[in-house]
Design a protein around this motif. Structure first.
Motif, PDB file in Angstrom:
ATOM      1  N   ASP A  12       0.650  -1.030  -0.108  1.00  0.00           N
ATOM      2  CA  ASP A  12      -0.260  -0.018  -0.513  1.00  0.00           C
ATOM      3  C   ASP A  12       1.158   1.274   0.134  1.00  0.00           C
ATOM      4  O   ASP A  12       0.086   2.617  -0.478  1.00  0.00           O
ATOM      5  N   GLU A  13       1.854   1.719   0.464  1.00  0.00           N
ATOM      6  CA  GLU A  13       3.033   2.781   0.004  1.00  0.00           C
ATOM      7  C   GLU A  13       3.650   2.813  -0.537  1.00  0.00           C
ATOM      8  O   GLU A  13       3.822   3.745  -0.836  1.00  0.00           O
ATOM      9  N   VAL A  14       3.490   1.422  -0.958  1.00  0.00           N
ATOM     10  CA  VAL A  14       4.488   2.241  -2.486  1.00  0.00           C
ATOM     11  C   VAL A  14       3.365   2.567  -3.757  1.00  0.00           C
ATOM     12  O   VAL A  14       3.939   3.050  -4.204  1.00  0.00           O
ATOM     13  N   LEU A  15       2.062   2.290  -3.329  1.00  0.00           N
ATOM     14  CA  LEU A  15       1.232   2.550  -4.126  1.00  0.00           C
ATOM     15  C   LEU A  15       1.354   4.375  -4.225  1.00  0.00           C
ATOM     16  O   LEU A  15       0.643   4.989  -4.819  1.00  0.00           O
ATOM     17  N   GLU A  16       1.384   4.829  -2.889  1.00  0.00           N
ATOM     18  CA  GLU A  16       1.730   5.899  -2.108  1.00  0.00           C
ATOM     19  C   GLU A  16       2.599   7.365  -3.035  1.00  0.00           C
ATOM     20  O   GLU A  16       2.103   7.933  -3.087  1.00  0.00           O
ATOM     21  N   LYS A  17       3.366   6.261  -3.115  1.00  0.00           N
ATOM     22  CA  LYS A  17       5.065   7.110  -3.732  1.00  0.00           C
ATOM     23  C   LYS A  17       5.013   6.985  -4.685  1.00  0.00           C
ATOM     24  O   LYS A  17       5.830   7.645  -5.739  1.00  0.00           O
ATOM     25  N   PHE A  18       4.235   5.443  -5.380  1.00  0.00           N
ATOM     26  CA  PHE A  18       5.145   5.273  -7.398  1.00  0.00           C
ATOM     27  C   PHE A  18       4.213   4.818  -7.714  1.00  0.00           C
ATOM     28  O   PHE A  18       2.912   4.003  -7.951  1.00  0.00           O
ATOM     29  N   ASP A  19       4.801   5.401  -8.715  1.00  0.00           N
ATOM     30  CA  ASP A  19       3.408   4.630 -10.303  1.00  0.00           C
ATOM     31  C   ASP A  19       3.726   3.110 -11.162  1.00  0.00           C
ATOM     32  O   ASP A  19       4.907   3.612 -11.521  1.00  0.00           O
ATOM     33  N   ALA A 222       8.703 -10.927 -17.270  1.00  0.00           N
ATOM     34  CA  ALA A 222       8.390  -9.545 -16.699  1.00  0.00           C
ATOM     35  C   ALA A 222       8.550  -8.425 -16.420  1.00  0.00           C
ATOM     36  O   ALA A 222       9.944  -8.328 -15.804  1.00  0.00           O
ATOM     37  N   ASN A 223       8.603  -7.121 -17.240  1.00  0.00           N
ATOM     38  CA  ASN A 223       9.633  -6.384 -16.891  1.00  0.00           C
ATOM     39  C   ASN A 223       8.877  -5.245 -15.836  1.00  0.00           C
ATOM     40  O   ASN A 223       7.327  -5.219 -16.347  1.00  0.00           O
ATOM     41  N   LEU A 224       9.328  -4.343 -15.118  1.00  0.00           N
ATOM     42  CA  LEU A 224       8.854  -3.444 -13.831  1.00  0.00           C
ATOM     43  C   LEU A 224       9.524  -2.312 -13.892  1.00  0.00           C
ATOM     44  O   LEU A 224      10.271  -2.653 -13.389  1.00  0.00           O
ATOM     45  N   SER A 225       8.918  -0.742 -13.679  1.00  0.00           N
ATOM     46  CA  SER A 225       9.785  -0.557 -13.737  1.00  0.00           C
ATOM     47  C   SER A 225       9.136   0.708 -12.354  1.00  0.00           C
ATOM     48  O   SER A 225       7.424   0.435 -13.062  1.00  0.00           O
ATOM     49  N   LEU A 226       9.681   1.742 -12.034  1.00  0.00           N
ATOM     50  CA  LEU A 226       8.419   2.549 -10.840  1.00  0.00           C
ATOM     51  C   LEU A 226       9.116   3.111 -11.255  1.00  0.00           C
ATOM     52  O   LEU A 226      10.351   4.145 -11.200  1.00  0.00           O
ATOM     53  N   ARG A 227       8.543   4.393 -10.837  1.00  0.00           N
ATOM     54  CA  ARG A 227       8.535   5.856 -11.095  1.00  0.00           C
ATOM     55  C   ARG A 227       7.824   7.157 -10.808  1.00  0.00           C
ATOM     56  O   ARG A 227       6.590   6.561  -9.438  1.00  0.00           O
ATOM     57  N   PRO A 228       8.532   8.370  -8.970  1.00  0.00           N
ATOM     58  CA  PRO A 228       7.757   8.475  -8.620  1.00  0.00           C
ATOM     59  C   PRO A 228       6.223   8.885  -8.799  1.00  0.00           C
ATOM     60  O   PRO A 228       6.216   9.796  -9.931  1.00  0.00           O
ATOM     61  N   MET A 258       7.636  -4.108  -4.726  1.00  0.00           N
ATOM     62  CA  MET A 258       7.710  -3.965  -3.262  1.00  0.00           C
ATOM     63  C   MET A 258       9.379  -3.615  -3.239  1.00  0.00           C
ATOM     64  O   MET A 258       9.920  -2.935  -2.395  1.00  0.00           O
ATOM     65  N   ARG A 259       9.866  -4.454  -4.071  1.00  0.00           N
ATOM     66  CA  ARG A 259      11.484  -4.582  -3.942  1.00  0.00           C
ATOM     67  C   ARG A 259      11.636  -3.113  -4.365  1.00  0.00           C
ATOM     68  O   ARG A 259      12.974  -2.325  -3.211  1.00  0.00           O
ATOM     69  N   GLN A 260      11.453  -2.573  -5.161  1.00  0.00           N
ATOM     70  CA  GLN A 260      12.319  -1.130  -5.895  1.00  0.00           C
ATOM     71  C   GLN A 260      11.696  -0.683  -5.110  1.00  0.00           C
ATOM     72  O   GLN A 260      12.429   0.265  -5.205  1.00  0.00           O
ATOM     73  N   ALA A 261      10.503  -0.377  -4.706  1.00  0.00           N
ATOM     74  CA  ALA A 261      10.832   0.414  -3.929  1.00  0.00           C
ATOM     75  C   ALA A 261      11.321   1.377  -3.088  1.00  0.00           C
ATOM     76  O   ALA A 261      11.815   2.037  -2.323  1.00  0.00           O
ATOM     77  N   ALA A 262      11.880  -0.173  -2.040  1.00  0.00           N
ATOM     78  CA  ALA A 262      12.549  -0.133  -0.984  1.00  0.00           C
ATOM     79  C   ALA A 262      13.649   0.248  -1.566  1.00  0.00           C
ATOM     80  O   ALA A 262      14.159   1.417  -1.015  1.00  0.00           O
ATOM     81  N   VAL A 263      14.496  -0.264  -2.159  1.00  0.00           N
ATOM     82  CA  VAL A 263      15.837   0.802  -2.994  1.00  0.00           C
ATOM     83  C   VAL A 263      15.925   2.183  -3.308  1.00  0.00           C
ATOM     84  O   VAL A 263      16.476   2.536  -2.461  1.00  0.00           O
ATOM     85  N   LEU A 264      14.712   1.859  -3.983  1.00  0.00           N
ATOM     86  CA  LEU A 264      14.191   3.936  -4.367  1.00  0.00           C
ATOM     87  C   LEU A 264      14.419   5.078  -2.981  1.00  0.00           C
ATOM     88  O   LEU A 264      15.176   5.624  -3.008  1.00  0.00           O
ATOM     89  N   GLU A 265      13.523   3.963  -2.161  1.00  0.00           N
ATOM     90  CA  GLU A 265      13.124   4.570  -0.961  1.00  0.00           C
ATOM     91  C   GLU A 265      14.512   5.330  -0.291  1.00  0.00           C
ATOM     92  O   GLU A 265      14.326   6.639  -0.021  1.00  0.00           O
ATOM     93  N   GLY A 267      17.431   5.597  -1.585  1.00  0.00           N
ATOM     94  CA  GLY A 267      17.760   6.445  -2.460  1.00  0.00           C
ATOM     95  C   GLY A 267      19.133   5.714  -3.179  1.00  0.00           C
ATOM     96  O   GLY A 267      19.991   6.167  -3.823  1.00  0.00           O
ATOM     97  N   GLY A 268      18.199   4.491  -3.192  1.00  0.00           N
ATOM     98  CA  GLY A 268      19.238   3.150  -4.080  1.00  0.00           C
ATOM     99  C   GLY A 268      18.776   3.925  -5.955  1.00  0.00           C
ATOM    100  O   GLY A 268      18.070   4.870  -6.546  1.00  0.00           O
ATOM    101  N   VAL A 269      19.782   2.871  -6.698  1.00  0.00           N
ATOM    102  CA  VAL A 269      19.215   3.132  -7.717  1.00  0.00           C
ATOM    103  C   VAL A 269      19.229   1.386  -8.365  1.00  0.00           C
ATOM    104  O   VAL A 269      19.520   0.839  -7.970  1.00  0.00           O
ATOM    105  N   ILE A 270      17.912   1.900  -9.976  1.00  0.00           N
ATOM    106  CA  ILE A 270      17.375   0.006 -10.039  1.00  0.00           C
ATOM    107  C   ILE A 270      18.189   0.043 -11.087  1.00  0.00           C
ATOM    108  O   ILE A 270      18.661   0.485 -11.968  1.00  0.00           O
ATOM    109  N   GLU A 271      19.435  -1.194 -10.894  1.00  0.00           N
ATOM    110  CA  GLU A 271      20.111  -1.760 -12.483  1.00  0.00           C
ATOM    111  C   GLU A 271      19.477  -1.960 -13.704  1.00  0.00           C
ATOM    112  O   GLU A 271      18.041  -2.701 -13.095  1.00  0.00           O
TER     113      GLU A 271
END
Ligand code: ADP
Ligand code: MG
Length: 501
Positions: A12-19, A222-228, A258-265, A267-271
């Motif tokens: 749920d927190e992912v959805l508040e912050k990322f698309d 399955a490809n997935l990315s997140l954007r703020p 859920m994993r990518q959101a935690a990395v981005l939150e 301050g990390g980067v997704i490779e």
């Protein structure tokens, strides 16, 4: 290898912050008789390296010849996905080394796919529709299969030897690639699963593939990315490879969100990388850095001419398309007079084809639905198998229904008969005979049981005679007990009424 533990953000927190932005690549193996570029059998499950030839072994000087049926099937898929069909398309070489690919390149299509720009409307669990845009569907060949020995499970890590089976090398594949799926939000995992399910249903209806995810004849990356939230530009994607069940498609998308959101939150980067999916816990782990197209040094395959598809041929193929699954569903719903939610339950239970077959074998739609959607779905859940893989056929279910309608089985006895069939005890009539399930019609036996029950319950007899005729339930119960549930309920009630009159 144990899966690493990851920091995960609450969904749920992912959805508040990322698309989330998704892209799905689905590989479908075509069930043509022969391979895409040679005459070896394309069958699954034969003895290793029995279906090989100079082309699929990549021997020097061997020349590929395009499988006409493979092209026809690709056009069928393209048309069913509302794609444009290219008048001219090309095969290219995708160069990379791997031991399951003796030529050192895979024949694929690159910038000139046979089908492009389509869509598939997908029905979600609540009945709403979501349109998934298709970028392209292109033809290629499958690779061989490696079996790793000596490691944990069948993994390459820790293996001491690897076996190569080239039977699958050269089997025709269609890769179907979506455009980026945006705006799905919390529904992203559900849409991914529903899309792959709809695609599977479609290629099975087209009769171009078995689409068995468990056997690898249909696989999903399955490809997935997140954007703020609020940003236009896409984030960096990961690609989880070779997912082989519908449930796993849903889990992989959810986990990556859920994993990518935690990395981005953090301050990390997704490779940009590929990832492996782990069925045991629904996690993904790092694979290899993703090659760019340049790394593959694509170029047109000089051994293969362009594929020229006349408009007449396209129209001929269009005329052979079967009724599309969604139109068939609408027709069945109307014919059987089902409410939307009844139809949805039927489809979500994976029971539609089974119920149709049971009706064709003589049951009414209501009877057939009730068996498959409730009792048998429960059994499938208990043993964690697909409904269609239960050890009972629609014809057997229809036979049970006939026996109930003839008064030879009660519902309760019928369930026991079904249990026997599921347990491998034989056909319906064999189980009924062997387990002695048939309803007792012998009035003498029932009469004796009724008399016994009345004698044992004088208080009930008294109440009945005082005018309370509803108390006979206990008598019926006692009779059923002595007859082991096999007395015909109608006969029992008649005899009780007669004795007490
Ligand atoms: P590749 O050759 O890397 O597999 P494809 O074009 O075959 O690339 O497939 C990439 C898939 O990922 C497509 O479905 C595409 O729509 C999707 N996609 C592209 N960029 C992104 C992104 N940033 N986030 C999520 N999905 C993406
Ligand atoms: Mg791809």
């Amino acid at each position: 290898m144990t899966a690493a533990t990851y920091d995960l953000m609450d969904f749920d927190e992912v959805l508040e912050k990322f698309d989330p932005v998704m892209g799905l690549e689905v590989h479908v193996e075509l069930h043509t008789a022969t391979k895409m570029f040679s005459a070896s059998s394309a069958a699954f499950g034969d003895a290793p390296n029995s279906n090989v030839d100079p082309v699929s072994l990549g021997l020097p000087g061997a020349l590929p010849v395009v499988n006409h049926t493979g092209v026809e099937y690709a056009i069928k898929i393209g048309l069913a996905l509302n794609c444009s069909i290219a008048e001219s398309s090309r095969f290219a070489r995708k160069n990379y080394f791997y031991p399951d690919q003796p030529k050192n390149y895979q024949i694929s299509q690159y910038d000139e796919p046979i089908a492009y720009d389509g869509y598939l409307d997908v029905v979600l669990e609540d009945g709403t529709e979501w349109r998934v845009e298709i970028e392209r569907a292109h033809m290629e060949e499958d690779t061989g299969k490696l079996t790793h020995l000596g490691g944990a499970g069948s993994r390459i890590h820790g293996a001491t030897a690897s076996l190569v089976d080239c039977n699958r090398a050269g089997v025709p594949l269609i890769e179907i690639v979506t455009k980026p799926i945006e705006g799905a939000g919390e529904r992203a995992p559900e849409i991914a699963k529903a899309y792959v399910a709809a695609l599977r249903e479609l290629v099975v209806a087209l009769d171009v593939s078995d689409a068995r995810m468990d056997q690898g004849s249909m696989r999903c990356d399955a490809n997935l990315s997140l954007r703020p939230i609020g940003r236009q530009e896409f984030g960096t994607r990961t690609e989880t490879k070779n997912i082989n069940s519908l449930k796993s498609v849903e889990q992989a998308i959810r986990f990556e969100m859920m994993r990518q959101a935690a990395v981005l939150e953090d301050g990390g980067v997704i490779e940009q990388e590929t990832r492996h999916f782990h069925e045991a816990d629904g996690s993904t782990s790092k694979g290899r850095p993703k090659e760019s197209a340049d790394d593959y040094r694509y170029f047109n395959d000089p051994d293969l001419p362009p594929v020229i598809v006349s408009r007449e041929w396209v129209e001929e193929i269009r005329a052979t398309l079967p009724e599309m699954p969604w139109l068939r569903r609408a027709r069945i719903q109307e014919a059987w007079g089902l409410k939307d939610e009844e139809m949805r339950d039927l489809v979500n239970a994976g029971a539609l084809d089974l119920v149709i077959a049971t009706v064709e074998a003589g049951a009414t739609p209501d009877e057939a639905r009730s068996w498959w959607v409730s009792y048998l779905s429960g059994k499938a859940n208990e043993s964690a198998v697909e409904l269609a893989d239960l050890a009972i056929t629609p014809a057997q279910v229809a036979r049970v229904v006939v026996l109930i309608n003839e008064g030879k089985l009660t519902n309760k006895l019928a369930r026991k008969a079904v249990d026997g069939v599921l347990a491998g005890e034989g056909d319906v009539d064999e189980v009924v005979a062997a387990r002695g399930l048939e309803v007792v019609r012998d009035d003498g036996a029932i009469e004796a049981a009724v008399e016994e029950a009345l004698a044992a319950n004088p208080d009930i007899v008294e109440k009945y005679k005082a005018g309370n005729t509803k108390v006979t339930g206990a008598i019926v119960g006692a009779v059923m007990k002595t007859t082991k549930g096999k007395a015909d309920p109608k006969t029992v009630n008649e005899i009780i009424a007669r004795k007490l009159a």
